[in-house]
Scaffold this motif. Structure first.
Motif, PDB file in Angstrom:
ATOM      1  N   ARG A 129      34.672   5.662  41.363  1.00  0.00           N
ATOM      2  CA  ARG A 129      35.370   4.408  41.098  1.00  0.00           C
ATOM      3  C   ARG A 129      34.632   3.283  41.817  1.00  0.00           C
ATOM      4  O   ARG A 129      33.902   3.528  42.777  1.00  0.00           O
ATOM      5  CB  ARG A 129      36.815   4.456  41.610  1.00  0.00           C
ATOM      6  N   SER A 130      34.846   2.071  41.364  1.00  0.00           N
ATOM      7  CA  SER A 130      34.333   0.923  42.099  1.00  0.00           C
ATOM      8  C   SER A 130      35.215   0.705  43.319  1.00  0.00           C
ATOM      9  O   SER A 130      36.436   0.611  43.201  1.00  0.00           O
ATOM     10  CB  SER A 130      34.334  -0.325  41.213  1.00  0.00           C
ATOM     11  N   ILE A 131      34.596   0.637  44.481  1.00  0.00           N
ATOM     12  CA  ILE A 131      35.315   0.525  45.751  1.00  0.00           C
ATOM     13  C   ILE A 131      35.188  -0.910  46.259  1.00  0.00           C
ATOM     14  O   ILE A 131      34.079  -1.434  46.417  1.00  0.00           O
ATOM     15  CB  ILE A 131      34.773   1.533  46.781  1.00  0.00           C
ATOM     16  N   ARG A 132      36.336  -1.530  46.530  1.00  0.00           N
ATOM     17  CA  ARG A 132      36.365  -2.932  46.938  1.00  0.00           C
ATOM     18  C   ARG A 132      37.006  -3.137  48.305  1.00  0.00           C
ATOM     19  O   ARG A 132      37.208  -4.267  48.737  1.00  0.00           O
ATOM     20  CB  ARG A 132      37.094  -3.759  45.874  1.00  0.00           C
ATOM     21  N   GLY A 133      37.332  -2.032  48.984  1.00  0.00           N
ATOM     22  CA  GLY A 133      37.854  -2.092  50.344  1.00  0.00           C
ATOM     23  C   GLY A 133      37.233  -0.969  51.157  1.00  0.00           C
ATOM     24  O   GLY A 133      37.226   0.192  50.709  1.00  0.00           O
ATOM     25  N   TYR A 134      36.714  -1.290  52.344  1.00  0.00           N
ATOM     26  CA  TYR A 134      35.900  -0.340  53.101  1.00  0.00           C
ATOM     27  C   TYR A 134      36.401  -0.166  54.533  1.00  0.00           C
ATOM     28  O   TYR A 134      36.911  -1.100  55.153  1.00  0.00           O
ATOM     29  CB  TYR A 134      34.449  -0.822  53.158  1.00  0.00           C
ATOM     30  N   LEU A 189      22.189   5.280  41.818  1.00  0.00           N
ATOM     31  CA  LEU A 189      22.479   5.024  43.232  1.00  0.00           C
ATOM     32  C   LEU A 189      23.972   5.162  43.522  1.00  0.00           C
ATOM     33  O   LEU A 189      24.373   5.834  44.479  1.00  0.00           O
ATOM     34  CB  LEU A 189      21.982   3.623  43.591  1.00  0.00           C
ATOM     35  N   VAL A 190      24.821   4.530  42.700  1.00  0.00           N
ATOM     36  CA  VAL A 190      26.258   4.578  42.990  1.00  0.00           C
ATOM     37  C   VAL A 190      26.804   5.994  42.801  1.00  0.00           C
ATOM     38  O   VAL A 190      27.715   6.415  43.528  1.00  0.00           O
ATOM     39  CB  VAL A 190      27.050   3.546  42.156  1.00  0.00           C
ATOM     40  N   ASN A 191      26.255   6.754  41.861  1.00  0.00           N
ATOM     41  CA  ASN A 191      26.695   8.136  41.692  1.00  0.00           C
ATOM     42  C   ASN A 191      26.224   9.013  42.847  1.00  0.00           C
ATOM     43  O   ASN A 191      26.975   9.874  43.329  1.00  0.00           O
ATOM     44  CB  ASN A 191      26.198   8.685  40.367  1.00  0.00           C
ATOM     45  N   ALA A 192      24.997   8.814  43.293  1.00  0.00           N
ATOM     46  CA  ALA A 192      24.495   9.581  44.433  1.00  0.00           C
ATOM     47  C   ALA A 192      25.307   9.270  45.684  1.00  0.00           C
ATOM     48  O   ALA A 192      25.621  10.167  46.484  1.00  0.00           O
ATOM     49  CB  ALA A 192      23.016   9.270  44.666  1.00  0.00           C
ATOM     50  N   ALA A 193      25.659   8.006  45.865  1.00  0.00           N
ATOM     51  CA  ALA A 193      26.482   7.625  47.016  1.00  0.00           C
ATOM     52  C   ALA A 193      27.838   8.320  46.966  1.00  0.00           C
ATOM     53  O   ALA A 193      28.328   8.848  47.979  1.00  0.00           O
ATOM     54  CB  ALA A 193      26.647   6.108  47.053  1.00  0.00           C
ATOM     55  N   TRP A 194      28.466   8.335  45.779  1.00  0.00           N
ATOM     56  CA  TRP A 194      29.771   8.974  45.637  1.00  0.00           C
ATOM     57  C   TRP A 194      29.709  10.448  46.001  1.00  0.00           C
ATOM     58  O   TRP A 194      30.632  11.002  46.612  1.00  0.00           O
ATOM     59  CB  TRP A 194      30.275   8.788  44.216  1.00  0.00           C
ATOM     60  N   SER A 195      28.601  11.098  45.638  1.00  0.00           N
ATOM     61  CA  SER A 195      28.442  12.524  45.947  1.00  0.00           C
ATOM     62  C   SER A 195      28.334  12.777  47.440  1.00  0.00           C
ATOM     63  O   SER A 195      28.502  13.913  47.897  1.00  0.00           O
ATOM     64  CB  SER A 195      27.203  13.084  45.242  1.00  0.00           C
ATOM     65  N   ARG A 196      28.064  11.722  48.219  1.00  0.00           N
ATOM     66  CA  ARG A 196      27.957  11.824  49.680  1.00  0.00           C
ATOM     67  C   ARG A 196      29.176  11.238  50.385  1.00  0.00           C
ATOM     68  O   ARG A 196      29.148  10.992  51.589  1.00  0.00           O
ATOM     69  CB  ARG A 196      26.689  11.096  50.172  1.00  0.00           C
ATOM     70  N   GLY A 197      30.241  10.973  49.610  1.00  0.00           N
ATOM     71  CA  GLY A 197      31.458  10.444  50.212  1.00  0.00           C
ATOM     72  C   GLY A 197      31.456   8.951  50.425  1.00  0.00           C
ATOM     73  O   GLY A 197      32.341   8.414  51.106  1.00  0.00           O
ATOM     74  N   LEU A 198      30.489   8.254  49.843  1.00  0.00           N
ATOM     75  CA  LEU A 198      30.380   6.805  49.983  1.00  0.00           C
ATOM     76  C   LEU A 198      30.842   6.118  48.716  1.00  0.00           C
ATOM     77  O   LEU A 198      30.560   6.574  47.609  1.00  0.00           O
ATOM     78  CB  LEU A 198      28.929   6.406  50.267  1.00  0.00           C
ATOM     79  N   TYR A 237      32.193   3.624  53.497  1.00  0.00           N
ATOM     80  CA  TYR A 237      33.210   4.655  53.348  1.00  0.00           C
ATOM     81  C   TYR A 237      34.495   4.007  52.837  1.00  0.00           C
ATOM     82  O   TYR A 237      34.971   3.020  53.407  1.00  0.00           O
ATOM     83  CB  TYR A 237      33.449   5.365  54.674  1.00  0.00           C
ATOM     84  N   PRO A 238      35.074   4.522  51.751  1.00  0.00           N
ATOM     85  CA  PRO A 238      36.261   3.887  51.174  1.00  0.00           C
ATOM     86  C   PRO A 238      37.444   3.859  52.131  1.00  0.00           C
ATOM     87  O   PRO A 238      37.679   4.822  52.873  1.00  0.00           O
ATOM     88  CB  PRO A 238      36.561   4.775  49.957  1.00  0.00           C
ATOM     89  N   ASP A 239      38.169   2.741  52.104  1.00  0.00           N
ATOM     90  CA  ASP A 239      39.442   2.624  52.802  1.00  0.00           C
ATOM     91  C   ASP A 239      40.525   3.117  51.841  1.00  0.00           C
ATOM     92  O   ASP A 239      40.876   2.434  50.881  1.00  0.00           O
ATOM     93  CB  ASP A 239      39.675   1.159  53.192  1.00  0.00           C
ATOM     94  N   ASP A 240      41.054   4.283  52.108  1.00  0.00           N
ATOM     95  CA  ASP A 240      42.011   4.895  51.180  1.00  0.00           C
ATOM     96  C   ASP A 240      43.329   4.131  51.116  1.00  0.00           C
ATOM     97  O   ASP A 240      44.139   4.364  50.208  1.00  0.00           O
ATOM     98  CB  ASP A 240      42.273   6.350  51.571  1.00  0.00           C
ATOM     99  N   ASP A 241      43.568   3.243  52.073  1.00  0.00           N
ATOM    100  CA  ASP A 241      44.802   2.466  52.079  1.00  0.00           C
ATOM    101  C   ASP A 241      44.661   1.133  51.329  1.00  0.00           C
ATOM    102  O   ASP A 241      45.630   0.381  51.233  1.00  0.00           O
ATOM    103  CB  ASP A 241      45.249   2.183  53.518  1.00  0.00           C
ATOM    104  N   PHE A 242      43.471   0.850  50.810  1.00  0.00           N
ATOM    105  CA  PHE A 242      43.255  -0.401  50.089  1.00  0.00           C
ATOM    106  C   PHE A 242      43.636  -0.177  48.633  1.00  0.00           C
ATOM    107  O   PHE A 242      42.996   0.611  47.925  1.00  0.00           O
ATOM    108  CB  PHE A 242      41.790  -0.818  50.207  1.00  0.00           C
ATOM    109  N   PRO A 243      44.695  -0.838  48.137  1.00  0.00           N
ATOM    110  CA  PRO A 243      45.263  -0.480  46.829  1.00  0.00           C
ATOM    111  C   PRO A 243      44.279  -0.526  45.666  1.00  0.00           C
ATOM    112  O   PRO A 243      44.327   0.328  44.774  1.00  0.00           O
ATOM    113  CB  PRO A 243      46.386  -1.502  46.651  1.00  0.00           C
ATOM    114  N   ALA A 244      43.383  -1.518  45.648  1.00  0.00           N
ATOM    115  CA  ALA A 244      42.476  -1.655  44.505  1.00  0.00           C
ATOM    116  C   ALA A 244      41.534  -0.469  44.363  1.00  0.00           C
ATOM    117  O   ALA A 244      40.989  -0.231  43.281  1.00  0.00           O
ATOM    118  CB  ALA A 244      41.676  -2.950  44.609  1.00  0.00           C
ATOM    119  N   ASN A 245      41.340   0.277  45.445  1.00  0.00           N
ATOM    120  CA  ASN A 245      40.426   1.415  45.371  1.00  0.00           C
ATOM    121  C   ASN A 245      40.947   2.539  44.487  1.00  0.00           C
ATOM    122  O   ASN A 245      40.184   3.416  44.080  1.00  0.00           O
ATOM    123  CB  ASN A 245      40.128   1.955  46.774  1.00  0.00           C
ATOM    124  N   ALA A 246      42.245   2.522  44.194  1.00  0.00           N
ATOM    125  CA  ALA A 246      42.816   3.551  43.330  1.00  0.00           C
ATOM    126  C   ALA A 246      42.671   3.223  41.852  1.00  0.00           C
ATOM    127  O   ALA A 246      42.951   4.061  40.998  1.00  0.00           O
ATOM    128  CB  ALA A 246      44.289   3.752  43.667  1.00  0.00           C
TER     129      ALA A 246
END
Length: 225
Positions: free
Chosen positions: A11-16, A153-162, A197-206
Motif C-alpha cells: 500500500r502507499s504509506i503516508r504516515g511513518y 523499488l517500492v515492492n522491494a521495500a515492502w518485502s523488507r517491512g518498509l 517503517y509504517p506507523d500502524d496507527d496512522f489511519p490513511a495507511n490502511a
C-alpha cells in the motif's frame, strides 16, 4: 513474502514511525530494484538517498516556496488537470483517504495540512530521489525506465517491512532538491519516494486504492475463448 503477497499487500504509506532505516537495508532494496528491465540494458537510473538534516532542509524549502506561490519546477512533463475516468479515480482515492483521516469536505485547514504533508514528503525518515541520465533526456525511454525501477523499488521495500509512497509533491521545487541532495547537473529529477517503517496507527495507511479489472484494462487478440 512471496511475489504475490508483496504485490497484493503493498500500500502507499503516508504516515511513518520516526525510526531510522538502516543504510544496509536500503542498499538491499536498491540492489533488488535495479534488477528492473531497462531499454537495451542502458540502466539510466540513479538514486539520491536523503535523510536527516539535508532532508529537513528540502522539506522546509519545498514548503516555504510552495506556500509563497513560487511556480513548481518539476523536471518531468505535466499534463494539467485530469478528466473523465482518470479524474474520477483521482477523486475516488482522495475520498478514501479523507474518510480514513476524518477530514470533512468543508474543513479547509485539515485539507491544507494534508497538502503540506505532501510537500514535506509525509515526514518520512528517508527520501529517495530517482533521477536518470540527462544524456538521454528528450525521449520517453529514460522516464519509462525510471518508472519501472521505481515500481520495483517500492515492492522491494515492502518485502523488507518498509513502506513507501511515490510522491511528486516532494520535488515540486527542484532547485531546493538539487541543492540539498547534491544532485549532479548531468541528472534529470524524475520522482521521489518517501520511505520508512509504517506507523500502524496512522489511519490513511490502511487505505487500499481500488483498481480497475483486467477486463477493463486488457484486450486479448488471437486467443480462443
Amino acid at each position: 513474502m512471496n511475489y504475490d503477497e508483496v504485490v497484493r499487500g503493498r500500500r502507499s504509506i503516508r504516515g511513518y514511525q520516526q525510526k531510522p532505516v538502516p543504510k544496509a537495508v536500503i542498499r538491499e532494496v536498491l540492489e533488488l530494484a535495479m534488477r528492473s528491465p531497462s531499454s537495451l540494458n542502458t540502466q539510466p537510473w540513479n538514486f539520491y538517498v536523503v535523510s536527516g538534516e539535508p532532508l529537513d532542509r528540502i522539506r522546509a524549502g519545498n514548503t516555504e516556496r510552495n506556500l509563497a506561490g513560487v511556480p513548481h519546477s518539476r523536471e518531468f512533463r505535466v499534463h494539467g488537470e485530469y478528466g473523465g475516468q482518470h479524474r474520477e479515480r483521482q477523486i475516488g482515492v482522495a475520498k478514501q483517504l479523507f474518510a480514513a483521516m476524518g477530514i470533512a469536505r468543508e474543513d479547509k485547514d485539515a485539507r491544507q495540512d494534508w497538502v503540506l504533508r505532501g510537500f514535506r514528503q509525509f515526514d518520512a525518515p528517508v527520501s529517495i530521489v530517482v533521477t536518470y541520465d540527462r544524456s538521454i533526456h528528450g525521449s520517453d525511454i529514460g522516464p519509462f525506465d525510471a518508472g519501472a525501477v521505481t515500481n520495483a523499488l517500492v515492492n522491494a521495500a515492502w518485502s523488507r517491512g518498509l513502506g513507501c509512497v511515490i510522491n511528486s509533491q516532494g520535488i515540486m521545487q527542484s532547485p531546493v532538491v538539487r541543492e540539498h541532495a547534491g544532485i549532479a547537473d548531468d541528472q534529470v529529477i524524475m520522482i521521489c519516494v518517501a520511505m520508512g517503517y509504517p506507523d500502524d496507527d496512522f489511519p490513511a495507511n490502511a487505505v487500499v486504492s481500488e483498481r480497475k479489472s483486467v477486463d477493463e484494462a486488457a484486450v486479448f487478440v488471437g486467443f480462443e475463448d
